[in-house]
Design an enzyme around this catalytic site. Sequence first.
Site: not given
Length: 400
Positions: A286, A340, A343, A349
Amino acid sequence: MIFDDSCSCFLIPCFIFHGLVYSTLNSVSYSCFSLCFSDSAVRVLGAGLGINYGQIANNLPSPSRVAVMLQSLNVSRLKLYDADPNVLLAFSNSNVEFIIGLGNEYLQDMTDPIKAQNWVQQHLQPHIAQTKITCITVGNEVFMSNDTQLWSNLLPAMKMVYSTLVDLGLDKQVIVTSAHSFNIIGNSYPPSSGTFRQDLAEYIQAILNFHSQTNSPFLINAYPFFAYKDNPNQIPLDYVLFQPNPGMRDPNTNLHYDNMLYAQVDAVYSAIKAMGHTDIEVMISETGWPSKGDPDEVGSTPENAALYHSNLLNRIQARQGTPAKPSVPIDIYVFALFNENLKPGPTSEKNYGLFYPDGTPVYNSGLQGYLPGIVYYSSASTINVSMVYLQLGDPRYVRA
């Protein structure tokens, strides 16, 4: 598949049957659309670029539409955090290679040979003939937890999953590893003096022995953003964004570093070497930069995210290695494909995506592609097809 030289488009044959539109692409149902490429697009990234496909959201496009989008982006490697059968089915008979994930909640079960075999037979074997699954990550950032029992279960779970693959004759096809936070590094400066945290030494040493024995890579989640956010007055922004800057020189090796990510990777290599191994590859599982964050998340802007990713993609395209490993092209999975919205944690995030869930780009990173449109039905069975252009920096909508 038909190639139209006049518009540099791939025209996907579609058939209308009883009011439905079917595409012949990958034996998956899609709306009728075309995939067009610009000569200026980044089209050779498949060899080095991977993308994390997280799904902690309630507004993402279907996996079948994402499969077409990824083909248009020429991305051939995806990393999942689970083994979602809907995703694996949508990408069957494609050229996309998958890393699938086995969550931390499964680690204790995976120390049991019966449960490990059941998991592999239920989540891997039904798909592996049609979908290119090349790796299983057992656990994710386990050492970020304070649960020492989880720490203790990690390696036995990795070994049991690997043993199961051996028993099923799949160990040459699928590797076993785990993804770690950069937090496991105790010292990272200078890179040549990198070491693992002392409290994790016994666990990491045994994990490295496993990687050496099974010829599998060591995965690290590396985010220069975190270092900059915590120390914006000490760390030059250009250094973390791959922009022109004086960089730093390692006093022990005299190697010059012009960006933090390469320094972090070489610090991991040094930490591994300090534990007696020089035969283990480091892969970045990542890395990314958020386009939005809370007021205290300094640097989380679309402009910085665009610079980070576009500069990184250029280096991947050039097949660069790090200063300590110049002949080994960096192996990177970018985080993440979509924003997203569910999250937990700080605002950042939810905002690491290259794309919004509707398929439009969050910023210009240099990638371009297309998300197939949605078919709309009326009482008269009229079909309207939309196509979303994903040329980053110039999104357009075209509706029939």
